[in-house]
Design a protein around this motif. Structure first.
Motif, PDB file in Angstrom:
ATOM      1  N   GLU A  59      58.914  51.415 114.109  1.00 53.83           N
ATOM      2  CA  GLU A  59      58.337  50.626 113.030  1.00 53.83           C
ATOM      3  C   GLU A  59      57.874  49.262 113.561  1.00 53.83           C
ATOM      4  O   GLU A  59      56.904  49.191 114.295  1.00 53.83           O
ATOM      5  CB  GLU A  59      59.329  50.495 111.881  1.00 53.83           C
ATOM      6  CG  GLU A  59      59.667  51.841 111.232  1.00 53.83           C
ATOM      7  CD  GLU A  59      60.665  51.721 110.107  1.00 53.83           C
ATOM      8  OE1 GLU A  59      61.249  50.638 109.940  1.00 53.83           O
ATOM      9  OE2 GLU A  59      60.864  52.723 109.402  1.00 53.83           O
ATOM     10  N   VAL A  60      58.569  48.160 113.253  1.00 57.70           N
ATOM     11  CA  VAL A  60      58.092  46.824 113.621  1.00 57.70           C
ATOM     12  C   VAL A  60      58.876  46.226 114.791  1.00 57.70           C
ATOM     13  O   VAL A  60      58.718  45.048 115.114  1.00 57.70           O
ATOM     14  CB  VAL A  60      58.159  45.866 112.415  1.00 57.70           C
ATOM     15  CG1 VAL A  60      57.230  46.342 111.321  1.00 57.70           C
ATOM     16  CG2 VAL A  60      59.587  45.738 111.909  1.00 57.70           C
ATOM     17  N   ARG A  94      54.044  42.981 109.538  1.00 54.40           N
ATOM     18  CA  ARG A  94      52.969  43.794 108.985  1.00 54.40           C
ATOM     19  C   ARG A  94      51.880  42.949 108.328  1.00 54.40           C
ATOM     20  O   ARG A  94      50.720  43.330 108.303  1.00 54.40           O
ATOM     21  CB  ARG A  94      53.550  44.788 107.969  1.00 54.40           C
ATOM     22  CG  ARG A  94      54.374  45.908 108.591  1.00 54.40           C
ATOM     23  CD  ARG A  94      54.662  46.983 107.558  1.00 54.40           C
ATOM     24  NE  ARG A  94      55.397  48.106 108.136  1.00 54.40           N
ATOM     25  CZ  ARG A  94      56.703  48.241 108.068  1.00 54.40           C
ATOM     26  NH1 ARG A  94      57.429  47.312 107.487  1.00 54.40           N
ATOM     27  NH2 ARG A  94      57.305  49.299 108.596  1.00 54.40           N
ATOM     28  N   PRO A  97      49.678  41.218 111.819  1.00 58.48           N
ATOM     29  CA  PRO A  97      49.942  42.134 112.941  1.00 58.48           C
ATOM     30  C   PRO A  97      49.656  41.549 114.321  1.00 58.48           C
ATOM     31  O   PRO A  97      50.181  42.052 115.315  1.00 58.48           O
ATOM     32  CB  PRO A  97      49.015  43.319 112.635  1.00 58.48           C
ATOM     33  CG  PRO A  97      47.951  42.756 111.758  1.00 58.48           C
ATOM     34  CD  PRO A  97      48.617  41.696 110.931  1.00 58.48           C
TER      35      PRO A  97
END
Length: 244
Positions: A59-60, A94, A97
């Protein structure tokens, strides 16, 4: 004997890579090994350069582990016994980015740079100026704490600590899906003394021969102002890749 020698050189000059991030792949592992042997009537020299990388992204959050060991002798005298290992992480946002946080812990010991032990830890921010599939340009800045045990130019030992500003510039450009030019360079200045700085630069040119085979050249430069030492390494070899 000659065939065995050529086979050994080919193994030393071959780089093996596995995986590349995509929608389903979350792990990346890379092992690289290269070397050179030179023998004449006046003397001999050899150098081995080994590197390992493991990367995980979910994910991040992205985490990277790197290790590199360079060992060499010239005329039976030790010229390189340099080891470096780094664990770092990136945290992405998000909503933005191209802007992300980074942190790292880096350990070094180097015969050629006269570093007995060095531990660098810190964190900062990074920004993607260009972030395309074939074009990437990134800058980052942050603060590191440096705890070092080094040998000075007069051969005396010094153990000290300092805070450093760490600035990095990196880029990667792919041309016609054949040529890849990439570079990552650091300058890490002490916040206490203007004449205390570290410079690191890793540069590479990759020529893609087939979908799985490439020819790669690398140039690495390191300089430690406090020990008044620097080293340069140029290497080349074949790179084998497999994606899954």
């Amino acid at each position: 004997m000659f065939r065995s020698f050529c086979t050994l050189l080919l193994i030393l000059l071959t780089k093996i890579s596995f995986s590349q991030f995509n929608d389903s792949t979350k792990y990346y592992i890379n092992f690289a090994s290269s070397g050179s042997i030179n023998k004449t009537q006046d003397g001999s020299s050899y150098l081995l350069n080994n590197g390992f990388q493991f990367q995980v992204r979910k994910e991040v959050i992205e985490s990277n582990f790197y290790s590199n060991w360079i060992y060499g002798k010239q005329n039976q005298k030790l010229s390189n016994n340099d080891f470096s290992t780094t664990l770092d992480f990136n945290i992405y946002n998000r909503k933005a980015p191209n802007l992300y946080y980074w942190g790292l812990a880096n350990y070094n010991t180097s015969y050629s740079l006269k570093i007995n032990n060095q531990l660098l830890t810190g964190a900062g921010l990074a920004y993607n100026i260009i972030n395309k599939n074939n074009q990437k340009l990134n800058v980052s800045d942050g603060i590191l704490f440096d705890r070092s045990d080094i040998m000075l130019a007069d051969s005396t030992q010094e153990i000290y600590s300092t805070w450093r500003n760490s600035f990095r510039l990196s880029f990667k450009f792919v041309i016609n899906e054949i040529f890849t030019l990439q570079s990552t360079s650091f300058i890490q200045n002490s916040l206490d003394k203007k004449d205390d700085y570290i410079i690191k630069s890793n540069n590479g040119l990759i020529i893609k021969l087939t979908n799985w085979l490439s020819f790669e050249t690398k140039y690495t430069f390191n300089k430690i102002s406090r020990t008044k030492r620097e080293n340069q390494l140029f290497s080349y070899g074949l790179k084998l890749e497999k994606y899954f």
